[in-house]
Design a protein around this motif. Structure first.
Motif, PDB file in Angstrom:
ATOM      1  N   GLN A  63      -6.814  -3.039  -2.985  1.00  0.00           N
ATOM      2  CA  GLN A  63      -7.199  -3.075  -1.566  1.00  0.00           C
ATOM      3  C   GLN A  63      -8.628  -3.591  -1.390  1.00  0.00           C
ATOM      4  O   GLN A  63      -9.226  -3.419  -0.328  1.00  0.00           O
ATOM      5  CB  GLN A  63      -7.064  -1.693  -0.910  1.00  0.00           C
ATOM      6  N   ARG A 114     -17.383   7.820   3.818  1.00  0.00           N
ATOM      7  CA  ARG A 114     -17.061   7.832   2.400  1.00  0.00           C
ATOM      8  C   ARG A 114     -18.288   7.504   1.553  1.00  0.00           C
ATOM      9  O   ARG A 114     -19.100   6.663   1.924  1.00  0.00           O
ATOM     10  CB  ARG A 114     -15.991   6.785   2.077  1.00  0.00           C
ATOM     11  N   HIS A 151      -4.339  -2.938   4.493  1.00  0.00           N
ATOM     12  CA  HIS A 151      -4.271  -2.325   5.828  1.00  0.00           C
ATOM     13  C   HIS A 151      -4.193  -3.409   6.894  1.00  0.00           C
ATOM     14  O   HIS A 151      -4.781  -3.299   7.979  1.00  0.00           O
ATOM     15  CB  HIS A 151      -5.473  -1.405   6.087  1.00  0.00           C
ATOM     16  N   ALA A 169     -11.073   3.436  -1.735  1.00  0.00           N
ATOM     17  CA  ALA A 169      -9.929   3.920  -0.953  1.00  0.00           C
ATOM     18  C   ALA A 169      -9.560   5.311  -1.453  1.00  0.00           C
ATOM     19  O   ALA A 169      -9.716   5.624  -2.639  1.00  0.00           O
ATOM     20  CB  ALA A 169      -8.736   2.977  -1.121  1.00  0.00           C
ATOM     21  N   GLY A 170      -9.076   6.138  -0.548  1.00  0.00           N
ATOM     22  CA  GLY A 170      -8.610   7.459  -0.940  1.00  0.00           C
ATOM     23  C   GLY A 170      -7.178   7.363  -1.439  1.00  0.00           C
ATOM     24  O   GLY A 170      -6.445   6.446  -1.063  1.00  0.00           O
ATOM     25  N   ASP A 199       0.854  -1.207   0.000  1.00  0.00           N
ATOM     26  CA  ASP A 199       0.000   0.000   0.000  1.00  0.00           C
ATOM     27  C   ASP A 199       0.883   1.249   0.000  1.00  0.00           C
ATOM     28  O   ASP A 199       1.414   1.640   1.022  1.00  0.00           O
ATOM     29  CB  ASP A 199      -0.893  -0.032   1.238  1.00  0.00           C
ATOM     30  N   GLU A 256       0.349  10.124   3.722  1.00  0.00           N
ATOM     31  CA  GLU A 256      -0.908   9.914   2.971  1.00  0.00           C
ATOM     32  C   GLU A 256      -1.929   9.247   3.893  1.00  0.00           C
ATOM     33  O   GLU A 256      -3.115   9.573   3.887  1.00  0.00           O
ATOM     34  CB  GLU A 256      -0.626   9.040   1.749  1.00  0.00           C
ATOM     35  N   GLU A 257      -1.439   8.319   4.715  1.00  0.00           N
ATOM     36  CA  GLU A 257      -2.365   7.585   5.589  1.00  0.00           C
ATOM     37  C   GLU A 257      -2.821   8.444   6.777  1.00  0.00           C
ATOM     38  O   GLU A 257      -3.853   8.166   7.377  1.00  0.00           O
ATOM     39  CB  GLU A 257      -1.670   6.326   6.138  1.00  0.00           C
TER      40      GLU A 257
HETATM   41  O1  HGY Z   1      -7.720   5.545   3.761  1.00  0.00           O
HETATM   42  C1  HGY Z   1      -7.492   5.286   2.590  1.00  0.00           C
HETATM   43  O2  HGY Z   1      -8.377   5.035   1.801  1.00  0.00           O
HETATM   44  C2  HGY Z   1      -6.081   5.260   2.098  1.00  0.00           C
HETATM   45  O3  HGY Z   1      -5.583   3.988   2.351  1.00  0.00           O
HETATM   46  N1  HGY Z   1      -5.284   6.261   2.759  1.00  0.00           N
END
Ligand code: HGY
Ligand code: MN
Ligand code: MN
Length: 413
Positions: free
Chosen positions: A194, A289, A383, A357-358, A91, A125-126
């Motif tokens: 993911q 989301r 994750h 996922a973002g 990831d 990013e996370e």
């Molecule tokens: O949270 C998400 O969707 C990405 O893994 N940051």
């Protein structure tokens, strides 16, 4: 294939070594010793391809490969290299490895491109350390202020501002990380899916058409700490009891919004925390989301209304803070067309899909045309330490990525 599987695998395996929880998945928080070690590995590889390496005021690692055109906008490629707590090896690093392998192939084949190419390896990013998710790209989009850097703190109370300073960056110059309009021709990211879709449909590549909108909140209930044995139930202001009611309501609101809307409470902290103490404080995260912004807003408003109504006259106060909000975004139709054509040319099975996922790509969409490619995740897991993508499948994705980048940067073959 032009790409080399063994190099892609080595990148993933080398980066996975920089981990603060060996044996319990991968944890690489931003601006830590593990970050530094990963950064040094990437710098060495990028310098080895003849790129000019630098780090922006936000702490993103970037490297530039000149094109034949002077003063032309860059084709930006890459992903993030921080992780969640006890996450997996792919990831983020899958996308950094894809960008790295792309410039390796261009360099070893002596391929010039009209447009310059910039590799980026982004941090936070996370949001796993400072709660500032999609930070690296938001800094490039000019959405991070010094005040926010001072406000965001890790579990030891270290602010992101101080962590950046201690790492050798100049957070007071964070505005300098912002990219000028027109300076980026396109941004392309490869990422693991993911989720289970590609594997379940026996597909090689996911061509992302859109990414869901995300609202990150922190909710704090402040009650009255007291003795668990002597305070009658009707006289309590129990912060955790209130939090439990809100948390249950959040799931109901997401289900009621429908159309794939999801809401997650990822962490909960209770103070002071004791068998025989009525909790005075309960704080938790909320991640909402949906592909439709209206659903995100409906759930957010539903939470606020419920908090108001549920705490009325109970002695419990509440605080609801928005940490981050990004609206749903569509990928560039032009890039989707290039990706689709590349897959067809290579005889790879692909489909257009949404991303739940973002990704940094959703923020970079404010600055330029963006594209996002997915490769399958084993059993749809991510994750978590079980996160895995077969290296042969990853290489197929990197091959499509390479040829898409070559088209966007107008390689001179
Ligand atoms: O949270 C998400 O969707 C990405 O893994 N940051
Ligand atoms: Mn992630
Ligand atoms: Mn990611």
């Amino acid at each position: 294939m032009w790409t080399k599987l063994d190099r892609i695998q080595r990148d993933i395996e080398e980066l996975a070594k920089f981990n603060s929880t060996p044996g319990r998945g991968l944890t690489r928080f931003s601006l830590t010793a593990e970050d530094r070690a990963a950064r040094n590995y990437l710098k060495k590889e990028l310098l080895g391809c003849g790129l000019k390496v630098f780090e922006d005021a936000a702490g993103n690692l970037t490297a530039r490969r000149e094109g034949l055109l002077q003063d032309a906008p860059v084709v930006m490629i890459g992903s993030h290299f921080d992780s969640v707590k006890s996450g997996g090896n792919f990831d983020g690093p899958a996308g950094v490895a894809a960008a790295l392998e792309t410039v390796r192939v261009l360099s070893e084949r002596g391929i010039d491109t009209l447009y310059p190419i910039e590799v980026v390896a982004m941090i936070e990013e996370e949001g796993a350390r400072f709660g500032a998710s999609l930070y690296g790209s938001r800094a490039m989009a000019g959405k991070i202020s010094v005040a926010q850097l001072k406000d965001r703190k890790d579990s030891e109370g270290i602010s992101m501002f101080d962590a950046l300073k201690n790492f050798g960056f100049r957070p007071e110059d964070i505005a300098a990380a912002q990219r000028l309009p027109g300076s980026i021709k396109a941004f392309l990211e490869l990422h693991i899916e993911q989720g289970p879709l590609l594997e379940s449909e026996g597909l090689d590549i996911g061509i992302v058409g859109d990414i869901v909108g995300i609202q990150d909140l922190i909710i704090k209930l402040i009650g009255r700490q007291g003795h668990a044995g002597t305070i009658p139930m009707h006289l309590r202001a129990d912060a955790l009891n209130a939090a439990a009611r809100v948390i249950a309501k959040i799931s109901d609101l997401a289900v009621a919004a429908g159309e794939g809307t999801v809401a997650t409470v990822g962490w909960l902290s209770v103070k002071p925390g004791g068998f025989n103490i009525i909790p005075g404080e309960a704080e938790f995260s909320v991640d909402i989301r949906s592909g439709k912004q209206a659903h995100v807003d409906t759930v957010t408003q539903g939470i606020a209304d419920f908090l108001q109504e549920m705490t009325q006259g109970t002695g419990v106060q509440f605080e609801m803070t928005s940490l981050m909000k990004v609206e749903p975004v569509r990928m560039s139709a032009g890039i989707v067309a290039i990706e689709t054509a590349c897959c067809e040319k290579m005889g790879l099975k692909s489909r257009i899909m949404s991303s739940g996922a973002g990704h940094d790509a959703m923020v970079m969409a404010d600055l330029t045309d963006v594209g996002l490619l997915f490769v399958p995740s084993l059993a749809g897991r991510s994750h978590c330490p079980e996160e895995w993508t077969d290296y042969g499948q990853l290489q197929k994705g990197v091959e499509v990525y390479l040829h898409t980048v070559m088209e966007l940067a107008e390689a001179q073959l």
